[in-house]
Motif scaffolding. Structure first.
Motif, PDB file in Angstrom:
ATOM      1  N   THR A 277       0.836  -1.192   0.000  1.00  0.00           N
ATOM      2  CA  THR A 277       0.000   0.000   0.000  1.00  0.00           C
ATOM      3  C   THR A 277       0.880   1.255   0.000  1.00  0.00           C
ATOM      4  O   THR A 277       2.103   1.185   0.167  1.00  0.00           O
TER       5      THR A 277
ATOM      6  N   ILE B 274      -0.745  -6.214   1.620  1.00  0.00           N
ATOM      7  CA  ILE B 274      -2.083  -6.797   1.600  1.00  0.00           C
ATOM      8  C   ILE B 274      -2.106  -7.897   0.537  1.00  0.00           C
ATOM      9  O   ILE B 274      -1.217  -7.970  -0.310  1.00  0.00           O
TER      10      ILE B 274
ATOM     11  N   MET C  51      -8.007  -0.083  -0.130  1.00  0.00           N
ATOM     12  CA  MET C  51      -6.970  -0.669   0.708  1.00  0.00           C
ATOM     13  C   MET C  51      -5.600  -0.119   0.347  1.00  0.00           C
ATOM     14  O   MET C  51      -4.771   0.142   1.228  1.00  0.00           O
TER      15      MET C  51
ATOM     16  N   ASN D 171      -6.871  -6.470   5.272  1.00  0.00           N
ATOM     17  CA  ASN D 171      -5.659  -6.617   4.460  1.00  0.00           C
ATOM     18  C   ASN D 171      -5.712  -7.876   3.591  1.00  0.00           C
ATOM     19  O   ASN D 171      -4.693  -8.384   3.167  1.00  0.00           O
TER      20      ASN D 171
END
Length: 278
Positions: A207, A213, A275, A247
């Motif tokens: 991210t 994630i 996300m 996640n």
């Protein structure tokens, strides 16, 4: 040369080879239409030519039944002639594409060629899910799930081999949006008894806040063994803080069909992008 162009040029070379092989198998002059008529209760093959005979009948040359060597030779020649024609046609189209029409898709190059006043909004839309750090992370070496080559039957535009059609659609959608990812990356998890085990989520991402994630596609939920192993894996994920909606993204094939590209795009828009930005 990008992967797509190299793939097409390799396909052109293969078509040339197959065309030459087909040409070597053509022994008939390929003149006249092949027809089948009943004769004495058997199916007999003929060559029929334009025009009529003196008695008004079709101009025919009898070849024989489908068991006669002469008939088989002509039918084989006609088959290879048809294949050669199709190969030469497709090879010409691909050659035209590469030589005159094809431009590799490179967002950075395209942006650089635009006037500065146009770049701002486009750069914002193209890079809001990644930065140089996340791109470098995706490109850096990492441990991958080691499967035999023949188990990866789908090839993404970038050259990454994936296991299934669904993963192919997901990978293509991610690459089209310029979202960097790692495929089948090994991660270490703590199992009961403090045992260290490895698992390999289908897709992993970094991210903008440098948190990892994952995205798992569950493609065989109609198989009991797969359901059991998937349940154990998801339990292990959650025990290690990998949680759906936080996640971890989970997708699956709907009953009776495969997941569609439209559904994948919706998951990217509604789940993955938020996300990546968080």
């Amino acid at each position: 040369m990008d992967h797509f162009q190299k793939t097409v040029e390799n396909r052109i070379c293969l078509m040339e080879l197959l065309s030459e092989q087909a040409d070597s198998m053509i022994t008939d002059d390929c003149k006249g239409e092949i027809i089948v008529r009943k004769k004495d209760g058997k199916s007999v093959y003929y060559k029929r030519f334009r025009g009529k005979g003196q008695d008004g009948s079709d101009l025919l040359i009898e070849l024989g039944t489908d068991m006669d060597p002469a008939t088989l030779s002509v039918l084989q020649s006609r088959f290879y002639a048809k294949q050669k024609k199709a190969l030469d046609h497709d090879r010409k189209l691909l050659s035209t594409l590469i030589q005159s029409s094809y431009m590799p898709f490179d967002p950075d190059t395209i942006l650089a060629s635009l006037p500065k006043t146009w770049r701002g909004p486009l750069e914002k839309n193209l890079s809001f899910t990644s930065n140089q750090a996340t791109k470098d992370w995706a490109k850096a070496p990492y441990k991958r799930n080691q499967f035999p080559y023949d188990q990866r039957t789908y090839l993404l535009p970038s050259g990454i081999e994936v296991h299934s059609h669904a993963e192919y659609l997901i990978g293509c959608a991610l690459e089209a949006r310029g979202i960097p990812f790692r495929y089948d990356m090994e991660i270490e998890l703590v199992a009961p008894g403090d045992k260290i085990v490895t698992r390999c989520p289908d897709f992993s991402f970094m991210t903008l806040l440098m948190k990892v994630i994952h995205w798992e596609h569950l493609g065989m939920l109609d198989q009991l063994n797969y359901i059991a192993s998937t349940s154990n894996k998801l339990t292990l994920y959650m025990e290690n803080g990998i949680l759906p909606g936080i996640n971890l993204i989970l997708t699956a094939d709907p009953p009776g069909r495969h997941i569609t590209l439209e559904e994948i795009e919706m998951v990217i828009d509604r789940q993955l992008i938020p996300m990546l930005q968080s």
